[in-house]
Design an enzyme around this catalytic site. Structure first.
Site, mmCIF file in Angstrom:
data_model
loop_
_atom_site.group_PDB
_atom_site.id
_atom_site.type_symbol
_atom_site.label_atom_id
_atom_site.label_comp_id
_atom_site.label_asym_id
_atom_site.label_seq_id
_atom_site.Cartn_x
_atom_site.Cartn_y
_atom_site.Cartn_z
ATOM 1 N N ASP A 10 -29.210 -9.208 -30.316
ATOM 2 C CA ASP A 10 -30.587 -9.250 -30.840
ATOM 3 C C ASP A 10 -30.886 -7.934 -31.569
ATOM 4 O OD1 ASP A 10 -33.588 -10.629 -29.855
ATOM 5 O OD2 ASP A 10 -33.541 -8.594 -30.650
ATOM 6 N N ASP A 105 -33.021 -13.148 -35.872
ATOM 7 C CA ASP A 105 -32.333 -11.900 -35.539
ATOM 8 C C ASP A 105 -31.682 -11.957 -34.158
ATOM 9 O OD1 ASP A 105 -34.574 -11.816 -33.842
ATOM 10 O OD2 ASP A 105 -34.656 -9.638 -33.934
ATOM 11 N N GLU A 106 -31.412 -13.166 -33.715
ATOM 12 C CA GLU A 106 -30.938 -13.323 -32.343
ATOM 13 C C GLU A 106 -29.901 -14.436 -32.297
ATOM 14 O OE1 GLU A 106 -34.223 -14.358 -29.845
ATOM 15 O OE2 GLU A 106 -32.899 -14.848 -28.169
HETATM 16 N N1 DCP Z 1 -41.750 -12.120 -35.358
HETATM 17 C C1 DCP Z 1 -42.945 -12.577 -35.947
HETATM 18 N N2 DCP Z 1 -43.987 -12.946 -35.150
HETATM 19 C C2 DCP Z 1 -43.892 -12.853 -33.794
HETATM 20 C C3 DCP Z 1 -42.710 -12.438 -33.188
HETATM 21 C C4 DCP Z 1 -41.641 -12.052 -34.013
HETATM 22 O O1 DCP Z 1 -43.026 -12.637 -37.175
HETATM 23 N N3 DCP Z 1 -44.948 -13.216 -33.017
HETATM 24 C C5 DCP Z 1 -40.666 -11.676 -36.235
HETATM 25 C C6 DCP Z 1 -40.750 -10.179 -36.398
HETATM 26 C C7 DCP Z 1 -39.625 -9.645 -35.572
HETATM 27 C C8 DCP Z 1 -38.617 -10.767 -35.588
HETATM 28 O O2 DCP Z 1 -39.381 -11.970 -35.695
HETATM 29 O O3 DCP Z 1 -39.110 -8.437 -36.107
HETATM 30 C C9 DCP Z 1 -37.762 -10.821 -34.351
HETATM 31 O O4 DCP Z 1 -38.560 -11.013 -33.192
HETATM 32 P P1 DCP Z 1 -38.214 -10.346 -31.815
HETATM 33 O O5 DCP Z 1 -39.012 -11.023 -30.775
HETATM 34 O O6 DCP Z 1 -36.736 -10.270 -31.622
HETATM 35 O O7 DCP Z 1 -38.830 -8.863 -31.941
HETATM 36 P P2 DCP Z 1 -38.283 -7.572 -32.643
HETATM 37 O O8 DCP Z 1 -36.913 -7.769 -33.200
HETATM 38 O O9 DCP Z 1 -39.296 -7.119 -33.632
HETATM 39 O O10 DCP Z 1 -38.255 -6.523 -31.486
HETATM 40 P P3 DCP Z 1 -37.283 -6.447 -30.217
HETATM 41 O O11 DCP Z 1 -36.327 -7.598 -30.294
HETATM 42 O O12 DCP Z 1 -36.572 -5.133 -30.329
HETATM 43 O O13 DCP Z 1 -38.171 -6.519 -29.047
HETATM 44 CA CA CA Z 2 -35.218 -8.669 -32.017
#
Ligand code: DCP
Ligand code: CA
Length: 407
Positions: A10, A105-106
């Protein structure tokens, strides 16, 4: 069943990390992605520096600004994130065909089938992490375990930027002290109930008989029983790409008029590219087929280095192929068809390369209008020529002879 080797990977603070990469002056700063401070809407995500202020994904931008006025707010660009995501998955697919895209991204990777390729799975998992970080320029967290739930929990432990492997036989030790809300099967309501009976950690759940969980939560309780023991038999799900997408039609009567033939071809390309868009597919081979009044059938195809999805470009190729094919014949035609094959799911786009989104945006816009007003609500002039032959239904478009076509 043999023990599986599952990797969960991720990207950390994905959108925010991309923004920092594109604009290094943001490095080390609280970055909030999703809009400017006084705009409506919520944060899509934010950098870890911003999280320290209590900002999180889904929070209204105004609230983000109240908590973190010194933050750098950016609107973001989905096309760019998409491009990074595609590169991410291209790298992962080099290690195993068993890749599940859990989100942009996962991903989950199942290395089990690739045993003969790798001397050490552990070393390979670390290598995957390094490669992605080097080639994307983004930090990722990686978790490893014998199934999807364990691998994902391991990633949670590894965040941000770490690597955590739950070794064989150490699952209990890993799970025991995790809070119950770490399990996806335990929602807020169940948490309230469980806390009432003083169950805080996953290990506390092991004392409850399966039948008790079932009577408290029904099927959900069954799921809790298994999840709390780290049992998860879900396979890593790899969506298959179809071999080809095609559209063809037989005419009501044999047809000679070139303009009408091309009108059919355009309409078939239009229907076919709608499917390509819906399935996120791009084609490396465009093929057309013509059947003459004497039933002789011929095909012509073109191989493309850059795969295509767009109606305009695909039609141009189909038209060239078609005109080349029928130039040598004086016979009328009874059927024409178009086929897209050698399909891929990723958009052909290299990072940092200037890329015009116009054609793609046009496709989406057309789809939106058609969703609302029907397929026939937007047609090219060329397609409209079919008016003289077929009945027209705004919702379905032209009612061609081949029934499967208008469904
Ligand atoms: N995303 C979005 N709206 C949300 C949640 C996520 O648009 N409510 C988008 C932005 C994030 C991406 O999806 O960058 C990936 O979500 P993640 O939950 O994996 O969160 P992040 O990658 O931002 O942070 P992390 O995985 O480090 O907690
Ligand atoms: Ca992420």
């Amino acid at each position: 069943m043999n023990r599986r080797y599952i990797i969960h990977i991720d990207i950390d603070a994905f959108f925010a990390a991309v923004e920092v990469l594109l604009n290094p002056s943001l490095k080390g700063k609280p970055v909030i992605v999703g809009g400017l401070p006084h705009e409506r809407g919520v944060a899509a995500t934010c950098s870890y520096e911003a999280r320290k202020f209590g900002v999180h994904a889904g929070m209204p931008l105004r609230k983000c600004y109240q908590l973190c006025p010194q933050g750098s707010f950016v609107r973001g660009n989905n096309q760019v994130y998409q491009a990074f995501s595609e590169k991410f998955f291209r790298i992962l697919h080099e290690y195993t065909p068993d890749v599940e895209d859990a989100s942009l991204d996962e991903a989950y990777l199942d290395l089990t089938r690739c045993r003969p390729l790798y001397r050490s799975f552990s070393a390979t998992a670390r290598q995957v992490k390094q490669r992605v970080e080097k080639e994307l320029g983004l930090k990722v967290s990686v978790g490893v375990g014998a199934n999807k739930i364990l691998a994902k929990l391991a990633t949670k432990r590894a965040k941000p930027g770490g690597f955590f492997e739950i070794e064989r036989g150490r699952e209990e030790e890993f799970l025991r002290d995790l809070p119950i809300d770490a399990l996806p099967g335990i929602g807020p309501k169940a948490q309230v109930v469980l806390r009432l009976v003083n169950i805080q950690k996953i290990g506390d759940l092991w004392g409850l008989p399966r039948s008790t969980l079932r009577s408290l939560f029904g099927q959900g309780g069954e799921e809790m029983y298994l999840q709390s023991r780290g049992i998860d038999s879900r396979p890593v799900f790899t969506p298959t790409v179809p071999k080809s997408v095609s559209r063809e039609t037989t005419f009501l009567e044999d047809l000679w008029d070139r303009r009408l033939l091309l009108a059919h071809l355009a309409y078939l390309c239009d229907r076919m590219t709608l499917s390509l868009r819906q399935e996120h597919l791009y084609a490396h081979i465009i093929e057309i087929k013509a059947r003459y009044s004497d039933f002789k059938t011929e095909v012509r195809r073109r191989l493309l280095v850059m795969p295509l999805q767009e109606m305009g470009k695909i039609y141009k190729i189909a038209e060239e192929l078609f005109l080349g094919l029928v130039a040598s014949s004086r016979l009328a035609l009874r059927l024409v068809g178009v086929k897209a094959s050698d399909l891929v799911r990723a958009r052909p786009l290299s990072l940092y390369e200037p890329y015009s989104e116009r054609a793609e945006k046009l496709g989406w816009a057309v789809d939106k209008v058609r969703e609302k007003y029907g397929f026939g609500s937007i047609l090219t002039v060329r397609e409209k020529m079919l008016d003289s032959i077929y009945s027209f239904e705004p919702r379905r478009g032209f009612v061609l002879k081949t029934a499967s076509l208008t469904k």
